[in-house]
Design a protein around this motif. Structure first.
Motif, PDB file in Angstrom:
ATOM      1  N   PRO A  40     -18.494 103.528 -55.914  1.00 20.41           N
ATOM      2  CA  PRO A  40     -19.394 103.165 -57.030  1.00 20.41           C
ATOM      3  C   PRO A  40     -20.545 102.279 -56.562  1.00 20.41           C
ATOM      4  CG  PRO A  40     -17.403 101.844 -57.107  1.00 20.41           C
ATOM      5  CD  PRO A  40     -17.232 102.810 -55.953  1.00 20.41           C
ATOM      6  N   SER A  41     -21.464 102.841 -55.778  1.00 25.58           N
ATOM      7  CA  SER A  41     -22.523 102.050 -55.162  1.00 25.58           C
ATOM      8  C   SER A  41     -23.511 101.487 -56.179  1.00 25.58           C
ATOM      9  CB  SER A  41     -23.265 102.887 -54.117  1.00 25.58           C
ATOM     10  OG  SER A  41     -23.786 104.059 -54.706  1.00 25.58           O
ATOM     11  N   SER A  42     -23.773 102.214 -57.259  1.00 25.50           N
ATOM     12  CA  SER A  42     -24.717 101.720 -58.269  1.00 25.50           C
ATOM     13  C   SER A  42     -24.073 100.688 -59.175  1.00 25.50           C
ATOM     14  CB  SER A  42     -25.231 102.881 -59.125  1.00 25.50           C
ATOM     15  OG  SER A  42     -25.936 103.787 -58.337  1.00 25.50           O
ATOM     16  N   LYS A  43     -22.783 100.840 -59.446  1.00 23.10           N
ATOM     17  CA  LYS A  43     -22.097  99.987 -60.417  1.00 23.10           C
ATOM     18  C   LYS A  43     -21.528  98.720 -59.801  1.00 23.10           C
ATOM     19  CE  LYS A  43     -19.131 103.001 -61.976  1.00 23.10           C
ATOM     20  NZ  LYS A  43     -18.123 103.654 -62.828  1.00 23.10           N
ATOM     21  N   THR A  44     -21.564  98.610 -58.485  1.00 19.67           N
ATOM     22  CA  THR A  44     -21.004  97.444 -57.812  1.00 19.67           C
ATOM     23  C   THR A  44     -22.106  96.431 -57.515  1.00 19.67           C
ATOM     24  OG1 THR A  44     -19.347  98.851 -56.764  1.00 19.67           O
ATOM     25  CG2 THR A  44     -19.677  96.670 -55.815  1.00 19.67           C
ATOM     26  N   CYS A  45     -21.912  95.204 -57.977  1.00 17.69           N
ATOM     27  CA  CYS A  45     -22.890  94.149 -57.697  1.00 17.69           C
ATOM     28  C   CYS A  45     -22.842  93.816 -56.209  1.00 17.69           C
ATOM     29  CB  CYS A  45     -22.581  92.902 -58.534  1.00 17.69           C
ATOM     30  SG  CYS A  45     -23.651  91.498 -58.152  1.00 17.69           S
ATOM     31  N   PHE A  46     -23.988  93.917 -55.542  1.00 20.62           N
ATOM     32  CA  PHE A  46     -24.030  93.638 -54.112  1.00 20.62           C
ATOM     33  C   PHE A  46     -23.746  92.168 -53.817  1.00 20.62           C
ATOM     34  CE2 PHE A  46     -26.428  92.393 -50.291  1.00 20.62           C
ATOM     35  CZ  PHE A  46     -25.788  93.194 -49.372  1.00 20.62           C
ATOM     36  N   HIS A  47     -24.073  91.290 -54.739  1.00 21.89           N
ATOM     37  CA  HIS A  47     -23.945  89.856 -54.503  1.00 21.89           C
ATOM     38  C   HIS A  47     -22.509  89.363 -54.604  1.00 21.89           C
ATOM     39  CE1 HIS A  47     -28.279  89.551 -54.466  1.00 21.89           C
ATOM     40  NE2 HIS A  47     -28.283  90.305 -55.557  1.00 21.89           N
ATOM     41  N   CYS A  48     -21.758  89.864 -55.600  1.00 22.30           N
ATOM     42  CA  CYS A  48     -20.408  89.322 -55.805  1.00 22.30           C
ATOM     43  C   CYS A  48     -19.309  90.380 -55.777  1.00 22.30           C
ATOM     44  CB  CYS A  48     -20.348  88.539 -57.117  1.00 22.30           C
ATOM     45  SG  CYS A  48     -20.379  89.585 -58.592  1.00 22.30           S
ATOM     46  N   GLY A  49     -19.668  91.645 -55.810  1.00 21.73           N
ATOM     47  CA  GLY A  49     -18.658  92.703 -55.749  1.00 21.73           C
ATOM     48  C   GLY A  49     -18.100  93.118 -57.094  1.00 21.73           C
ATOM     49  N   HIS A  50     -18.624  92.547 -58.180  1.00 22.90           N
ATOM     50  CA  HIS A  50     -18.160  92.933 -59.514  1.00 22.90           C
ATOM     51  C   HIS A  50     -18.506  94.402 -59.757  1.00 22.90           C
ATOM     52  CE1 HIS A  50     -17.121  92.381 -63.755  1.00 22.90           C
ATOM     53  NE2 HIS A  50     -18.151  93.176 -64.004  1.00 22.90           N
ATOM     54  N   ILE A  51     -17.560  95.159 -60.322  1.00 22.03           N
ATOM     55  CA  ILE A  51     -17.793  96.583 -60.602  1.00 22.03           C
ATOM     56  C   ILE A  51     -17.854  96.786 -62.104  1.00 22.03           C
ATOM     57  CG2 ILE A  51     -16.922  98.931 -60.312  1.00 22.03           C
ATOM     58  CD1 ILE A  51     -15.447  97.972 -57.807  1.00 22.03           C
ATOM     59  N   LEU A  52     -18.974  97.355 -62.571  1.00 19.41           N
ATOM     60  CA  LEU A  52     -19.119  97.664 -63.990  1.00 19.41           C
ATOM     61  C   LEU A  52     -18.221  98.832 -64.359  1.00 19.41           C
ATOM     62  CD1 LEU A  52     -23.015  97.557 -64.379  1.00 19.41           C
ATOM     63  CD2 LEU A  52     -21.388  95.778 -65.002  1.00 19.41           C
ATOM     64  N   ASP A  53     -17.730  98.856 -65.596  1.00 21.37           N
ATOM     65  CA  ASP A  53     -16.913  99.977 -66.066  1.00 21.37           C
ATOM     66  C   ASP A  53     -17.753 101.231 -66.213  1.00 21.37           C
ATOM     67  OD1 ASP A  53     -14.640  98.423 -66.167  1.00 21.37           O
ATOM     68  OD2 ASP A  53     -14.994  97.815 -68.256  1.00 21.37           O
TER      69      ASP A  53
END
Ligand SMILES: [Zn+2]
Length: 103
Positions: A40-53
């Motif tokens: 999920p490259s678009s949904k994953t925050c590059f800064h903290c690794g949080h993944i959007l649903d």
């Protein structure tokens, strides 16, 4: 990719494009890396690794609910793909270090 390579990409089958890319990389002593298409490259925050649903395709920029950084969809995805590729190549984790917060 089409912007970078012009008409060549749309004229060729994508498999043919990859074959040429690998040939050029080999000629220049470079390596082409492939990553899992379902990361999920678009949904994953590059800064903290949080993944959007969920992230609708029309949303080009989003604010991370965890670290509140604003991520451009394509730039964020490119950074994540680069990080996954680098770790696949054994270059380690290239995720940017988080700034220290003085309290
Ligand atoms: Zn975040």
């Amino acid at each position: 990719m089409q912007r970078l390579w012009g008409r060549k990409v749309s004229d060729l089958a994508f498999g043919e494009f990859l074959r040429i890319l690998e040939w050029v990389a080999k000629k220049k002593n470079k390596q082409v890396l492939y990553i899992d298409r379902w990361i999920p490259s678009s949904k994953t925050c590059f800064h903290c690794g949080h993944i959007l649903d969920d992230l609708d395709l029309s949303i080009r920029e989003w604010r991370c609910p965890s670290c509140h950084s604003v991520n451009g969809r394509d730039e964020n995805a490119a950074k994540n793909i680069c990080a996954v590729g680098a770790s696949t190549a054994g270059l380690g984790d290239v995720r940017r270090a988080l700034p220290a917060i003085a309290v």
